[in-house]
Design a protein around this motif. Sequence first.
Motif, mmCIF file in Angstrom:
data_model
loop_
_atom_site.group_PDB
_atom_site.id
_atom_site.type_symbol
_atom_site.label_atom_id
_atom_site.label_comp_id
_atom_site.label_asym_id
_atom_site.label_seq_id
_atom_site.Cartn_x
_atom_site.Cartn_y
_atom_site.Cartn_z
ATOM 1 N N ASP A 29 0.876 -1.172 0.000
ATOM 2 C CA ASP A 29 0.000 0.000 0.000
ATOM 3 C C ASP A 29 0.912 1.220 0.000
ATOM 4 O O ASP A 29 1.701 1.417 0.925
ATOM 5 N N VAL A 30 0.825 2.036 -1.049
ATOM 6 C CA VAL A 30 1.727 3.182 -1.209
ATOM 7 C C VAL A 30 1.578 4.175 -0.060
ATOM 8 O O VAL A 30 2.550 4.772 0.406
ATOM 9 N N GLU A 31 0.347 4.348 0.426
ATOM 10 C CA GLU A 31 0.078 5.368 1.445
ATOM 11 C C GLU A 31 0.815 5.103 2.751
ATOM 12 O O GLU A 31 1.489 5.973 3.290
ATOM 13 N N ASP A 32 0.702 3.884 3.273
ATOM 14 C CA ASP A 32 1.357 3.609 4.561
ATOM 15 C C ASP A 32 2.462 2.551 4.457
ATOM 16 O O ASP A 32 2.979 2.083 5.472
ATOM 17 N N ASN A 33 2.815 2.183 3.204
ATOM 18 C CA ASN A 33 3.918 1.233 2.955
ATOM 19 C C ASN A 33 3.677 -0.124 3.607
ATOM 20 O O ASN A 33 4.616 -0.836 3.958
ATOM 21 N N ARG A 34 2.403 -0.484 3.758
ATOM 22 C CA ARG A 34 2.039 -1.759 4.388
ATOM 23 C C ARG A 34 2.075 -2.879 3.351
ATOM 24 O O ARG A 34 1.611 -2.708 2.226
ATOM 25 N N VAL A 35 2.640 -4.025 3.731
ATOM 26 C CA VAL A 35 2.693 -5.185 2.830
ATOM 27 C C VAL A 35 1.316 -5.841 2.800
ATOM 28 O O VAL A 35 0.764 -6.219 3.833
ATOM 29 N N LEU A 36 0.761 -5.987 1.593
ATOM 30 C CA LEU A 36 -0.585 -6.542 1.440
ATOM 31 C C LEU A 36 -0.576 -7.994 0.952
ATOM 32 O O LEU A 36 -1.455 -8.776 1.301
ATOM 33 N N ALA A 37 0.395 -8.305 0.109
ATOM 34 C CA ALA A 37 0.447 -9.672 -0.437
ATOM 35 C C ALA A 37 1.874 -9.991 -0.869
ATOM 36 O O ALA A 37 2.663 -9.093 -1.173
ATOM 37 N N VAL A 38 2.187 -11.276 -0.874
ATOM 38 C CA VAL A 38 3.520 -11.742 -1.259
ATOM 39 C C VAL A 38 3.359 -12.959 -2.162
ATOM 40 O O VAL A 38 2.426 -13.748 -2.008
ATOM 41 N N GLY A 39 4.269 -13.122 -3.118
ATOM 42 C CA GLY A 39 4.290 -14.326 -3.938
ATOM 43 C C GLY A 39 3.259 -14.332 -5.051
ATOM 44 O O GLY A 39 3.050 -13.334 -5.734
ATOM 45 N N HIS A 40 2.583 -15.483 -5.234
ATOM 46 C CA HIS A 40 1.627 -15.655 -6.337
ATOM 47 C C HIS A 40 0.540 -14.585 -6.319
ATOM 48 O O HIS A 40 0.191 -14.027 -7.362
ATOM 49 N N GLU A 41 0.015 -14.309 -5.124
ATOM 50 C CA GLU A 41 -1.060 -13.318 -4.998
ATOM 51 C C GLU A 41 -0.584 -11.948 -5.456
ATOM 52 O O GLU A 41 -1.291 -11.229 -6.174
#
Length: 328
Positions: A29-41
Amino acid sequence: GIDLGTANSLVYMPKQGIVLNEPSVVAVDVEDNRVLAVGHEAREMIGRTPEGLRAVKPIRDGVIADYRMTEALIKCLIRQVSPRLRFSGPECLISVPAAITSTEKRAVIEVAENVGGKHAYVAKEPVLAALGAGVSIEVPSGSMVVDIGGGTTEVGVVALGGIVSYTSARVAGDRLTEAIVEYLKKEYGLAVGEQTGETLKQELGSALPVEEETREIHGREAVSGLPKHVVISSEEITLAMQNELKEIVQTIKNVLQDTPPELASDIIEKGITVTGGGAQVRHIDDLIARSTGVPCSVAEEPVFCVSYGTGVMLQGLEKYKRALSQGK
């Protein structure tokens, strides 16, 4: 054992084999730099992310380009396999390019230790690829391995448990894909995404001319921006990749020229072993043999050779200590 690749990251566990194979992509998420998904997703989001989301490839040319995103990727990999671990704080062995700098090496070790690795080691990809391909590296006889990954082509001559001569070229699978995308734009005015280029490479790609096959592909007309489709042939895909394939071959020639004569004669006798995702391009071994005059063959399960090599090394850390660097 973690094969931290530009395109995919794989996890190998002793006695269990490869337990995870995920694209090296992180969605944030660009706004808060939160990781939303990793890998295939996260990979499914490439080229499709709405405003405010970004799909990041934290490994570029085989090394860490984004420290925080790489940390998130490794943390996710370890978390996904943690139910399989009978203990906390596993020993981690991570593959790195042969030409990695000491600063880059330190960054990889720190990431692994920060996400819970008890002891972190790094080993160079040509050595791991050789072990995974079943090449005996402890003997005084020389063997050459060419590992064509996503970001780099690693070429190394191994003997007596270490690398004698090597080079790491930033031309590999991703550059082949980019060349196909660029060819379509130049020849047909067709804009396609990275995934379409990758599919064409896998389905039609060949290092040497083959009997013609065709595929219909869809994209966007570069000028008008409207949907467009064209029919592309295997001959065109081969042509599109020629410059990059020549660079890979030249990299191999450079290492052969720097190899001591005694080891060079061993290589001529044994041949060159090709590993990595790029080894799946049809007739890549024939192209290398024809260009160098040295017999060449593709390893069994070339995509997994580096991962298998981490497993072999983990089971004999003392035996292979010359090929290892470790953290605290």
